[in-house]
Design a protein around this motif. Structure first.
Motif, mmCIF file in Angstrom:
data_model
loop_
_atom_site.group_PDB
_atom_site.id
_atom_site.type_symbol
_atom_site.label_atom_id
_atom_site.label_comp_id
_atom_site.label_asym_id
_atom_site.label_seq_id
_atom_site.Cartn_x
_atom_site.Cartn_y
_atom_site.Cartn_z
ATOM 1 N N GLY A 94 -4.239 9.386 0.314
ATOM 2 C CA GLY A 94 -4.132 8.322 -0.694
ATOM 3 C C GLY A 94 -5.216 8.499 -1.737
ATOM 4 N N ILE A 95 -4.806 8.375 -2.982
ATOM 5 C CA ILE A 95 -5.752 8.539 -4.088
ATOM 6 C C ILE A 95 -5.637 7.308 -4.985
ATOM 7 C CG2 ILE A 95 -6.302 9.947 -6.125
ATOM 8 C CD1 ILE A 95 -4.658 12.207 -4.490
ATOM 9 N N GLY A 96 -6.738 6.660 -5.205
ATOM 10 C CA GLY A 96 -6.745 5.498 -6.098
ATOM 11 C C GLY A 96 -7.696 5.769 -7.255
ATOM 12 N N SER A 110 0.860 -1.180 0.000
ATOM 13 C CA SER A 110 0.000 0.000 0.000
ATOM 14 C C SER A 110 0.902 1.237 0.000
ATOM 15 C CB SER A 110 -0.890 -0.008 1.251
ATOM 16 O OG SER A 110 -1.293 1.301 1.590
ATOM 17 N N THR A 111 0.653 2.165 -0.885
ATOM 18 C CA THR A 111 1.471 3.388 -0.904
ATOM 19 C C THR A 111 1.289 4.174 0.393
ATOM 20 O OG1 THR A 111 -0.294 4.575 -2.057
ATOM 21 C CG2 THR A 111 1.455 3.644 -3.423
ATOM 22 N N LEU A 144 -2.161 -4.837 -1.271
ATOM 23 C CA LEU A 144 -3.092 -4.678 -0.144
ATOM 24 C C LEU A 144 -3.586 -3.232 -0.073
ATOM 25 C CD1 LEU A 144 -1.279 -6.662 2.710
ATOM 26 C CD2 LEU A 144 -3.488 -7.221 1.693
ATOM 27 N N GLY A 145 -4.112 -2.747 -1.181
ATOM 28 C CA GLY A 145 -4.596 -1.363 -1.232
ATOM 29 C C GLY A 145 -5.668 -1.143 -0.167
ATOM 30 N N GLY A 162 -11.206 6.941 -5.464
ATOM 31 C CA GLY A 162 -11.498 7.102 -4.041
ATOM 32 C C GLY A 162 -10.321 7.747 -3.327
ATOM 33 N N GLY A 177 -8.781 0.948 1.558
ATOM 34 C CA GLY A 177 -9.871 1.890 1.332
ATOM 35 C C GLY A 177 -10.357 2.427 2.668
ATOM 36 N N THR A 178 -11.419 3.208 2.643
ATOM 37 C CA THR A 178 -11.969 3.732 3.898
ATOM 38 C C THR A 178 -12.679 2.611 4.657
ATOM 39 O OG1 THR A 178 -13.861 4.421 2.606
ATOM 40 C CG2 THR A 178 -12.273 6.131 3.165
ATOM 41 N N ASN A 219 -15.835 11.148 -0.203
ATOM 42 C CA ASN A 219 -14.494 10.911 -0.749
ATOM 43 C C ASN A 219 -14.434 10.141 -2.067
ATOM 44 O OD1 ASN A 219 -15.411 8.559 0.522
ATOM 45 N ND2 ASN A 219 -13.346 7.771 0.562
ATOM 46 N N ASP A 220 -15.539 10.097 -2.789
ATOM 47 C CA ASP A 220 -15.520 9.324 -4.044
ATOM 48 C C ASP A 220 -15.710 10.225 -5.260
ATOM 49 O OD1 ASP A 220 -15.271 6.866 -2.731
ATOM 50 O OD2 ASP A 220 -17.440 6.705 -2.462
ATOM 51 N N LEU A 226 -1.625 6.579 -5.560
ATOM 52 C CA LEU A 226 -0.756 7.690 -5.221
ATOM 53 C C LEU A 226 -0.998 8.117 -3.775
ATOM 54 C CD1 LEU A 226 0.836 10.335 -6.161
ATOM 55 C CD2 LEU A 226 -1.378 11.198 -6.900
HETATM 56 C C1 BTN Z 1 -11.777 4.452 -0.919
HETATM 57 O O1 BTN Z 1 -12.330 4.536 -2.012
HETATM 58 O O2 BTN Z 1 -12.314 3.865 0.040
HETATM 59 C C2 BTN Z 1 -10.420 5.062 -0.729
HETATM 60 C C3 BTN Z 1 -9.445 4.414 -1.638
HETATM 61 C C4 BTN Z 1 -8.040 4.950 -1.500
HETATM 62 C C5 BTN Z 1 -7.076 4.121 -2.305
HETATM 63 C C6 BTN Z 1 -5.714 4.729 -2.369
HETATM 64 S S1 BTN Z 1 -4.699 3.983 -3.603
HETATM 65 C C7 BTN Z 1 -3.327 4.840 -3.002
HETATM 66 C C8 BTN Z 1 -3.421 4.795 -1.500
HETATM 67 N N1 BTN Z 1 -2.846 3.564 -1.001
HETATM 68 C C9 BTN Z 1 -3.756 2.793 -0.423
HETATM 69 O O3 BTN Z 1 -3.516 1.686 0.098
HETATM 70 N N2 BTN Z 1 -4.951 3.377 -0.457
HETATM 71 C C10 BTN Z 1 -4.889 4.664 -1.106
#
Ligand code: BTN
Length: 249
Positions: free
Chosen positions: A139-141, A28-29, A51-52, A121, A54-55, A110-111, A69
């Motif tokens: 964090g921005i995905g 995860s960044t 392992l990105g 997100g 999210g909220t 946040n979306d 990012l």
């Molecule tokens: C969401 O939609 O719930 C928030 C998503 C955020 C994803 C980004 S990707 C870059 C950064 N690294 C992560 O692990 N999560 C955020």
């Protein structure tokens, strides 16, 4: 269309003093950039995440072909922190609009939405000590490449490739990074909050908002200039400063 992130191109187009790191794959960044603190790193970009995050402890599906990012922000006051996610939402929405020539909306809180579906997100995390902010990591995905998305319970996902004719992922990153350079100035008058409220995809829609264990169904009157969601529940007004909403059909 260009899905290939190019660090040289990004660095050439932005004027940041901190370091920008591009990695092929990381868990995860968010976690990676936090593990580097304190440092002068400004942003970490990954081509994919295993392992990105999210909220609300959810996963953010992060296969290659997306934009993942994390950016570090310092120097804000504690009472300014709740504007960070709306600020980022406006930056990301504007960046996608400029690079992809489409119209996007913001689903509180946040979306980023494109054609009634979620395309990006934002996850904001903070480190606070001694009564002040050490740093915030935002964090921005963004779903760039067309994907077969796994099952999602809250928001129907889409990708830029599904909705846009042409774009370069680097242009989107450049716009976002540049958006953070003016943050001090922008946070003084909070002009971005007007854009945030105007871009809301929820206004006039029936939603279910969750506070604690209770779900409230109502019609969204508006999003206030302070970022509150105002719900009309059978004629009674209820305000939410944070939380999560599901759009009802
Ligand atoms: C969401 O939609 O719930 C928030 C998503 C955020 C994803 C980004 S990707 C870059 C950064 N690294 C992560 O692990 N999560 C955020």
């Amino acid at each position: 269309m260009n899905f290939l992130l190019d660090l040289q191109k990004i660095k050439k187009a932005v004027n940041v003093s901190g370091e920008i790191i591009l990695i092929d794959e990381v868990s995860s960044t968010q976690d990676y950039i936090k593990s580097l603190m304190p440092s002068e790193v400004f942003a970490v970009i990954a081509k994919s995440q295993t392992l990105g995050k999210g909220t609300n402890n959810r996963r953010f599906y992060s296969p290659s072909g997306g934009i993942y990012l994390s950016v570090v922000v310092k120097g804000l006051k504690l009472d300014e922190l709740h504007f960070l996610t709306p600020y980022t939402a406006v930056i990301v929405s504007n960046a996608i609009e400029k690079a992809c020539k489409v119209k996007t909306g913001i689903k509180w809180v946040n979306d980023i939405y494109l054609s009634d579906k979620k395309v990006a997100g934002i996850l904001t995390e903070t480190s606070i000590s001694g009564g002040g902010l050490d740093y915030a990591v935002i964090g921005i995905g963004i779903n760039a490449k067309r994907q077969k998305f796994p099952h999602f319970e809250l928001n129907l996902p889409t990708s830029l490739q599904d909705e846009c004719l042409d774009f370069d992922v680097n242009d989107i990153v450049i716009e976002i990074v540049n958006g953070f350079l003016n943050i001090d100035k922008e946070f003084k008058d909070k002009g971005f909050m007007k854009t945030y409220t105007e871009k809301s995809v929820l206004t006039g829609k029936t939603v279910t908002a969750v506070r604690g264990d209770i779900a409230y169904k109502g019609v969204v009157k508006n999003i206030t200039i302070n970022g509150e969601l105002v719900l009309d529940i059978d004629g009674e007004e209820m305000r939410f400063i944070s939380g999560e909403v599901r759009l009802e059909k």
